[in-house]
Design a protein around this motif. Structure first.
Motif, mmCIF file in Angstrom:
data_model
loop_
_atom_site.group_PDB
_atom_site.id
_atom_site.type_symbol
_atom_site.label_atom_id
_atom_site.label_comp_id
_atom_site.label_asym_id
_atom_site.label_seq_id
_atom_site.Cartn_x
_atom_site.Cartn_y
_atom_site.Cartn_z
ATOM 1 N N LEU A 1 -5.582 2.763 4.194
ATOM 2 C CA LEU A 1 -6.496 1.676 3.845
ATOM 3 C C LEU A 1 -5.933 0.331 4.302
ATOM 4 C CD1 LEU A 1 -7.392 2.808 0.213
ATOM 5 C CD2 LEU A 1 -8.791 3.091 2.262
ATOM 6 N N ILE B 1 -6.567 -3.400 -6.016
ATOM 7 C CA ILE B 1 -7.602 -2.401 -5.766
ATOM 8 C C ILE B 1 -7.139 -1.125 -6.449
ATOM 9 C CG2 ILE B 1 -8.822 -1.057 -4.014
ATOM 10 C CD1 ILE B 1 -8.470 -3.437 -2.117
ATOM 11 N N THR B 2 -7.905 -0.652 -7.420
ATOM 12 C CA THR B 2 -7.456 0.434 -8.274
ATOM 13 C C THR B 2 -8.582 1.388 -8.615
ATOM 14 O OG1 THR B 2 -6.406 0.918 -10.422
ATOM 15 C CG2 THR B 2 -7.893 -0.969 -10.329
ATOM 16 N N PHE C 1 -3.380 2.838 -7.293
ATOM 17 C CA PHE C 1 -4.149 4.009 -7.719
ATOM 18 C C PHE C 1 -3.358 4.814 -8.749
ATOM 19 C CE2 PHE C 1 -5.970 3.483 -3.291
ATOM 20 C CZ PHE C 1 -7.115 2.863 -3.759
ATOM 21 N N SER D 1 0.828 -1.209 0.000
ATOM 22 C CA SER D 1 0.000 0.000 0.000
ATOM 23 C C SER D 1 0.861 1.258 0.000
ATOM 24 C CB SER D 1 -0.905 0.001 1.230
ATOM 25 O OG SER D 1 -0.108 -0.156 2.410
ATOM 26 N N PHE E 1 -2.530 -2.113 -3.750
ATOM 27 C CA PHE E 1 -3.260 -0.882 -3.996
ATOM 28 C C PHE E 1 -2.542 -0.150 -5.135
ATOM 29 C CE2 PHE E 1 -4.366 -2.029 0.299
ATOM 30 C CZ PHE E 1 -5.722 -1.730 0.375
ATOM 31 N N SER F 1 -2.481 5.170 0.164
ATOM 32 C CA SER F 1 -3.245 3.947 0.451
ATOM 33 C C SER F 1 -2.786 3.269 1.740
ATOM 34 C CB SER F 1 -3.136 2.966 -0.719
ATOM 35 O OG SER F 1 -1.786 2.614 -0.970
ATOM 36 N N PRO G 1 -12.801 4.024 -1.789
ATOM 37 C CA PRO G 1 -11.912 2.924 -1.413
ATOM 38 C C PRO G 1 -12.150 2.431 0.007
ATOM 39 C CG PRO G 1 -10.687 4.563 -2.626
ATOM 40 C CD PRO G 1 -12.042 5.160 -2.357
#
Length: 278
Positions: A140, A207-208, A183, A133, A181, A137, A239
Motif C-alpha cells: 500500500l 489507516i487501520t 492493522f 508501513s 498503517f 501494508s 485498503p
C-alpha cells in the motif's frame, strides 16, 4: 451507522477486541448469542458476559433492547442486492466476492467525509510525507509513494524498524505528515512516532482496520479500511480502494499543475520508447 462512544482506555485488551467486533458487526450481533460472539472474537463466554457491564448495560439483553430502538436501517440489504447483480453478470463464482463487497461497503460506511477530506488537505499541504508501513501494508505504501510522487509530493517510505527508526525520525519537521498503517494493532515503532509528534508538531494519519481502538485519539486523522475479522483471511481490497481514492482526491487539488506533469511524463516516455520500452 451507530458509533459507540466507549472509553477504551479503561478496557482490557479482550474488551477492546469485543468492542471492535460489536462496532463493526452491530446488526449481526443483535441476532447472535453470547456464545456466537465469543467464538467470533475468540474469547471466553464469561468475557463477553462481563463486557456489557463495562459499557453501561446490565446484560446482553439490555444492550439488545437499547440497540433495537436506536439502530439505523440495516445496510445489509443494499450490499446483498449488489452482490446478486454482480454474480448474475458472470458464470464464474469467486469465493471472496461477497467478502470483498462487504469490506468495501463497510469501509465506505465508516470513513467520514470530514476525516477523509482532512487527510487529503494534510497530505496535499505537507512539506514531506513519510509512510510507516510494516508487514503486508508495504504494498500500500509503495502504491501511495509511486502515484503521489507524480503530483510533486515529496514521499519517503520508512524502511527501518526497532531503534533504527530514530535515524528517520530526526528528519521529521513540523510541516511534515506521517502516515501510519496500523492493522490489527499498532507496533511499538508507530506508538513512538505518535508520541514524538506531540513534541515536534508534525501531523499523523492512521489507516487501520480497527473501528474502536485505544489509539484513535492519538492521531490527527484515523481512516478505517475493512480487512475482515482478526481470525479470518485479511483482504487488502478495501485498503487499496481507500488509498486509490486518496490519490485521486490529492491529484484533483491542483489539476492544471498535475496534468502538466503527467503530460511531461508521456512526452518523456515517447521520446525514449526505443531505449526504455515499457
Amino acid at each position: 451507522m451507530i458509533s459507540f462512544d466507549w472509553d477504551t482506555t479503561s478496557m482490557s485488551p479482550t474488551q477492546v477486541k469485543i468492542a471492535n467486533y460489536i462496532q463493526k458487526n452491530t446488526q449481526h450481533v443483535l441476532l447472535s448469542t453470547e456464545n456466537e460472539i465469543a467464538l467470533a472474537v475468540n474469547v471466553s463466554i464469561a468475557s463477553v458476559s462481563r463486557f456489557w457491564q463495562a459499557v453501561g448495560f446490565h446484560n446482553f439483553k439490555a444492550f439488545k433492547k437499547k440497540m433495537q430502538t436506536t439502530l439505523e436501517v440495516s445496510p445489509a440489504g443494499k450490499w446483498k442486492d449488489l452482490i446478486d447483480k454482480v454474480e448474475k453478470q458472470s458464470s464464474l463464482r469467486f469465493h471472496t466476492l461477497e467478502a470483498a463487497v462487504h469490506h468495501l461497503h463497510q469501509t465506505m460506511e465508516y470513513v467520514s467525509n470530514h476525516a477523509f477530506q482532512k487527510a487529503v488537505t494534510l497530505l496535499t499541504e505537507a512539506r514531506k510525507v513519510y509512510l510507516y508501513s510494516p508487514g503486508p501494508s508495504q504494498g500500500l505504501a509503495t502504491l501511495m509513494h509511486y502515484r503521489m510522487s507524480r503530483f510533486d509530493c515529496d514521499m519517503s517510505i520508512i524502511q527501518q524498524g526497532g531503534s533504527e527508526i530514530f535515524e528517520e525520525m530526526i528528519h521529521f519537521k513540523k510541516t511534515d505528515v506521517v502516515v501510519i498503517f496500523g492493522f490489527v494493532r499498532l507496533l511499538p515503532e508507530a506508538k513512538v512516532i505518535l508520541d514524538h509528534a506531540k513534541k515536534i508538531g508534525y501531523h499523523t494519519i492512521i489507516i487501520t482496520d480497527q473501528v474502536i481502538s485505544d489509539f484513535a485519539k492519538e492521531a490527527d486523522v484515523v481512516l478505517f479500511a475493512s480487512r475482515g475479522e482478526e481470525h479470518a483471511f485479511h483482504s487488502m481490497i478495501a485498503p487499496t480502494f481507500l488509498i486509490e481514492n486518496l490519490i485521486i482526491s490529492i491529484g484533483m487539488q491542483h489539476t492544471d499543475e498535475n496534468m502538466t506533469r503527467l503530460e511531461d511524463l508521456s512526452h518523456i516516455r515517447k521520446k525514449y520508447v526505443n531505449e526504455l520500452p515499457r
